[in-house]
Write an enzyme that holds these catalytic residues in place. Sequence first.
Site, mmCIF file in Angstrom:
data_model
loop_
_atom_site.group_PDB
_atom_site.id
_atom_site.type_symbol
_atom_site.label_atom_id
_atom_site.label_comp_id
_atom_site.label_asym_id
_atom_site.label_seq_id
_atom_site.Cartn_x
_atom_site.Cartn_y
_atom_site.Cartn_z
ATOM 1 N N GLY A 279 16.084 46.050 60.203
ATOM 2 C CA GLY A 279 16.927 44.877 59.807
ATOM 3 C C GLY A 279 16.232 43.543 60.659
ATOM 4 N N CYS A 280 16.650 42.159 60.171
ATOM 5 C CA CYS A 280 15.774 41.074 60.649
ATOM 6 C C CYS A 280 16.244 41.004 62.160
ATOM 7 C CB CYS A 280 16.099 39.973 59.772
ATOM 8 S SG CYS A 280 17.847 39.599 59.367
ATOM 9 N N HIS A 281 17.603 40.737 62.292
ATOM 10 C CA HIS A 281 18.001 40.590 63.671
ATOM 11 C C HIS A 281 17.843 41.718 64.585
ATOM 12 C CE1 HIS A 281 20.679 37.175 62.523
ATOM 13 N NE2 HIS A 281 21.188 37.919 61.536
ATOM 14 N N TYR B 240 10.314 34.963 65.247
ATOM 15 C CA TYR B 240 9.563 35.428 63.986
ATOM 16 C C TYR B 240 10.207 34.931 62.746
ATOM 17 C CZ TYR B 240 13.321 38.958 64.614
ATOM 18 O OH TYR B 240 14.637 39.383 65.003
#
Length: 305
Positions: A113-115, A276
């Site tokens: 996941g991004c987070h 990022y």
Amino acid sequence: MVKIFIDGSSGTTGLQIHERLNRRDDIQILKISEEQRKDNNARKKFFNDADIVFLCLPDAAAAEAVELLENPDTVIIDTSTAHRVSDGWAYGFPELKGQREIIKNSKRIANPGCHASGFIALVAPLVENKILSPDSKLSCFSITGYSGGGKKMIAEYENSERDILLDAPRQYAVSQNHKHLPEMKKFCGLNYAPVFCPIVADYYSGMEVTVPLHRSELNKNPEDIREIYKSYYQGGVIHFSDENENFLPANVLSGRDNMEIKISGNDERILLTARYDNLGKGASGAAVQNMNLVMGIDEFKGLNF
């Protein structure tokens, strides 16, 4: 030539993967017609003809899509949350100790996941090196651009007649049940999920994940964190920065596939920060990196640095 099929190619993640792969001459992208996109018989043929399949679907649809696969040699890279903590699936974060070889030899890879990517990059090395205890009760603040919400949210933010409330940052998942929490806990080796405060703001892409710490929570000195990060992340997608900055814009790596981590603060109160692109190392860039590892080629090929 390696044959690639992107299931869900019209979504934000799928489009970004396609953009990165379309420039390459070592792969063939199998293209399904718009009429066949929801036809399971047609999709099944593409799945089983491909060497690597990217799933860029909602969680339930991704879980169902796996059932279409019969070819034992086809690799699936799932960008949804559906399989991130499932047995039999490699977690697609090669920077974790020993994970690169696991990914290379896996037929089932769950993209992070991004987070979660930023939190794990910051915390996992510290738990592994016993600077933080597995019993640490951490908190995490994370801000992301609106592209992380997919096509619907992008349309909402880019609507000229949008709600004025979209002008301000918005905290969400306030129930503390965010879907990234299980992987954040598992792959950092923590016994407790962090108190997590995700925020979406009025800019397209870029992410900044911050983990605040008190000196009393550490088993070593803050300087030891710097040395661990420098040693842990060498010559890869993730790099440590010692640059002094008074402001940390969250979109500094927008459009790129790498991640910058740093440590700020003082001897008593410390900030660990990862920056990022939520569409890069937080999604599509990470998926392509995992594909490269499976192909046995330079893992950075086709990525934007």
